[in-house]
Design a protein around this motif. Structure first.
Motif, short mmCIF file in Angstrom:
data_model
loop_
_atom_site.label_atom_id
_atom_site.label_comp_id
_atom_site.label_asym_id
_atom_site.label_seq_id
_atom_site.Cartn_x
_atom_site.Cartn_y
_atom_site.Cartn_z
N MET A 146 0.96 -1.13 0.05
CA MET A 146 -0.21 0.11 -0.05
C MET A 146 0.94 1.26 0.07
SD MET A 146 -2.97 1.64 0.19
CE MET A 146 -4.14 0.66 0.80
N VAL A 147 0.66 1.99 -1.00
CA VAL A 147 1.43 3.36 -1.03
C VAL A 147 0.55 4.59 -0.54
CG1 VAL A 147 2.77 4.82 -2.67
CG2 VAL A 147 2.65 2.54 -3.11
N PHE A 148 0.79 5.13 0.34
CA PHE A 148 -0.03 5.90 1.12
C PHE A 148 0.74 7.59 0.97
CE2 PHE A 148 -1.36 8.10 4.92
CZ PHE A 148 -2.72 8.26 5.00
N HIS A 149 -0.18 8.38 0.90
CA HIS A 149 0.35 9.76 1.12
C HIS A 149 -0.71 10.50 1.85
CE1 HIS A 149 2.00 13.45 0.12
NE2 HIS A 149 0.83 13.97 -0.08
N GLU A 189 -5.98 16.71 -4.43
CA GLU A 189 -5.58 16.57 -5.62
C GLU A 189 -4.09 16.81 -5.79
OE1 GLU A 189 -7.37 19.17 -8.53
OE2 GLU A 189 -9.39 18.75 -7.72
N GLU A 190 -3.60 17.47 -4.85
CA GLU A 190 -1.91 17.41 -5.01
C GLU A 190 -1.18 15.94 -4.41
OE1 GLU A 190 -0.15 20.31 -2.42
OE2 GLU A 190 -1.54 22.05 -3.44
N GLY A 191 -1.94 15.43 -3.34
CA GLY A 191 -1.70 14.16 -2.95
C GLY A 191 -1.85 12.91 -4.12
N GLN A 192 -2.96 13.28 -5.03
CA GLN A 192 -2.96 12.15 -5.72
C GLN A 192 -2.11 12.32 -6.99
OE1 GLN A 192 -5.04 9.64 -5.78
NE2 GLN A 192 -6.48 10.15 -4.09
N ASP A 193 -1.40 13.74 -7.11
CA ASP A 193 -0.32 13.73 -8.08
C ASP A 193 0.77 13.34 -7.56
OD1 ASP A 193 -2.20 15.15 -9.88
OD2 ASP A 193 -1.39 17.13 -9.12
N VAL A 194 1.04 13.37 -6.43
CA VAL A 194 2.28 12.52 -5.64
C VAL A 194 2.08 11.17 -5.93
CG1 VAL A 194 3.51 12.06 -3.51
CG2 VAL A 194 2.58 14.19 -4.08
N LEU A 195 1.01 10.49 -5.64
CA LEU A 195 0.77 9.05 -5.69
C LEU A 195 1.02 8.65 -7.22
CD1 LEU A 195 -2.00 8.40 -3.40
CD2 LEU A 195 0.33 7.67 -3.09
N THR A 216 5.58 1.47 -10.18
CA THR A 216 5.09 -0.11 -9.81
C THR A 216 4.17 -0.85 -10.82
OG1 THR A 216 2.96 0.92 -8.84
CG2 THR A 216 4.68 0.84 -7.37
N LYS A 217 4.07 -0.31 -11.99
CA LYS A 217 3.45 -1.04 -12.98
C LYS A 217 3.68 -2.72 -13.40
CE LYS A 217 1.73 2.66 -15.91
NZ LYS A 217 1.81 3.39 -17.08
N ASP A 218 5.21 -2.52 -13.17
CA ASP A 218 5.52 -4.16 -13.77
C ASP A 218 6.45 -4.69 -12.37
OD1 ASP A 218 4.87 -3.43 -16.41
OD2 ASP A 218 6.55 -2.23 -16.53
N LEU A 219 5.66 -4.64 -11.38
CA LEU A 219 6.51 -5.19 -10.25
C LEU A 219 6.02 -6.93 -9.85
CD1 LEU A 219 6.30 -2.54 -7.48
CD2 LEU A 219 8.31 -3.41 -8.62
N GLY A 220 4.79 -7.06 -10.50
CA GLY A 220 4.36 -8.36 -10.26
C GLY A 220 3.86 -8.67 -8.80
N ILE A 221 3.58 -7.76 -8.30
CA ILE A 221 2.89 -7.62 -6.68
C ILE A 221 1.80 -6.85 -6.79
CG2 ILE A 221 5.09 -8.42 -5.36
CD1 ILE A 221 5.11 -5.43 -4.64
N SER A 222 0.82 -7.27 -5.88
CA SER A 222 -0.50 -6.46 -5.71
C SER A 222 0.06 -4.95 -5.06
CB SER A 222 -1.37 -7.06 -4.93
OG SER A 222 -2.44 -6.11 -4.53
N VAL A 223 -0.44 -3.78 -5.87
CA VAL A 223 -0.14 -2.59 -5.14
C VAL A 223 -1.48 -1.75 -5.11
CG1 VAL A 223 1.28 -0.55 -5.43
CG2 VAL A 223 2.19 -2.72 -6.17
N GLU A 224 -1.58 -1.24 -3.95
CA GLU A 224 -2.61 -0.06 -3.90
C GLU A 224 -2.19 1.09 -3.45
OE1 GLU A 224 -6.08 -2.07 -1.37
OE2 GLU A 224 -4.74 -3.63 -1.45
N PHE A 225 -2.91 2.17 -3.79
CA PHE A 225 -2.88 3.45 -3.52
C PHE A 225 -4.04 4.26 -2.44
CE2 PHE A 225 -0.66 2.19 -7.18
CZ PHE A 225 0.49 2.70 -7.07
N ASN A 226 -3.49 5.25 -1.46
CA ASN A 226 -4.54 5.85 -0.70
C ASN A 226 -3.86 7.02 -0.47
OD1 ASN A 226 -6.48 6.41 1.04
ND2 ASN A 226 -6.09 4.67 2.45
N CYS A 227 -4.70 7.97 -0.48
CA CYS A 227 -4.53 9.28 0.10
C CYS A 227 -5.66 9.89 0.95
CB CYS A 227 -4.48 10.33 -1.31
SG CYS A 227 -4.13 12.00 -0.77
N ARG A 228 -5.23 10.50 2.38
CA ARG A 228 -6.07 10.96 3.28
C ARG A 228 -5.71 12.38 3.36
NH1 ARG A 228 -7.72 6.30 7.31
NH2 ARG A 228 -8.37 4.53 5.84
N VAL A 229 -6.50 13.15 4.11
CA VAL A 229 -6.49 14.49 4.64
C VAL A 229 -6.50 14.39 6.10
CG1 VAL A 229 -7.26 16.92 4.90
CG2 VAL A 229 -7.38 15.60 2.50
#
Length: 145
Positions: A39-42, A61-67, A74-87
């Motif tokens: 999980m990649v979190f900002h 929106e700035e946070g989503q740009d960072v992510l 992470t496109k070609d890593l071969g593992i499950s990757v999720e993304f999350n941004c919270r204020v």
């Protein structure tokens, strides 16, 4: 000899700093080695006067740009990757989001401030170490970096 710990759900907290790339690479290495979910979190921190919906939306929106930059990596890593941004408060949002996701390891950076500078700026890494529900890996950065 003790068993080698392996993690299945690795939560990495990133921001737009140069150090975040080092933190991210370490988390990816661990996740790839253990075939763990990542999980990649900002966390988006709002200033004291930022409480209008338009300001929150702009910061998110700035946070989503960072992510988005991390999505590319992470496109070609071969593992499950999720993304999350919270204020919210970074330390609290990291702990809350990691717990809700069921992370068994949180990876984040530490800038290395000492003394009064750390007191004035606060310390996200200290908050996470004290409040996390799981193991925490701190990647030490350069002072001020």
């Amino acid at each position: 000899m003790g068993a080698i710990v392996s993690f299945k759900k690795i939560f990495v907290a990133v921001d737009g700093s140069a150090q975040a790339s080092v933190v991210f690479e370490q988390a990816v290495e661990l996740a790839t080695k253990d075939l763990a979910n990542l999980m990649v979190f900002h966390g988006v921190e709002l200033g004291a006067r930022m409480n209008y919906p338009s300001q929150i939306e702009a910061k998110t929106e700035e946070g989503q740009d960072v992510l988005q930059g991390y999505r590319e990596k992470t496109k070609d890593l071969g593992i499950s990757v999720e993304f999350n941004c919270r204020v919210g408060n970074p330390g609290s949002t990291i702990c809350d989001a990691a717990k809700q996701w069921g992370a068994d390891l949180i990876v984040l950076g530490r800038r290395g401030y000492k003394g009064i500078t750390e007191v004035l700026l606060g310390s996200v890494s200290n908050h996470v170490v004290r409040n996390a529900h799981c193991s925490v890996l701190i990647i030490q950065g350069d002072v001020g970096g």
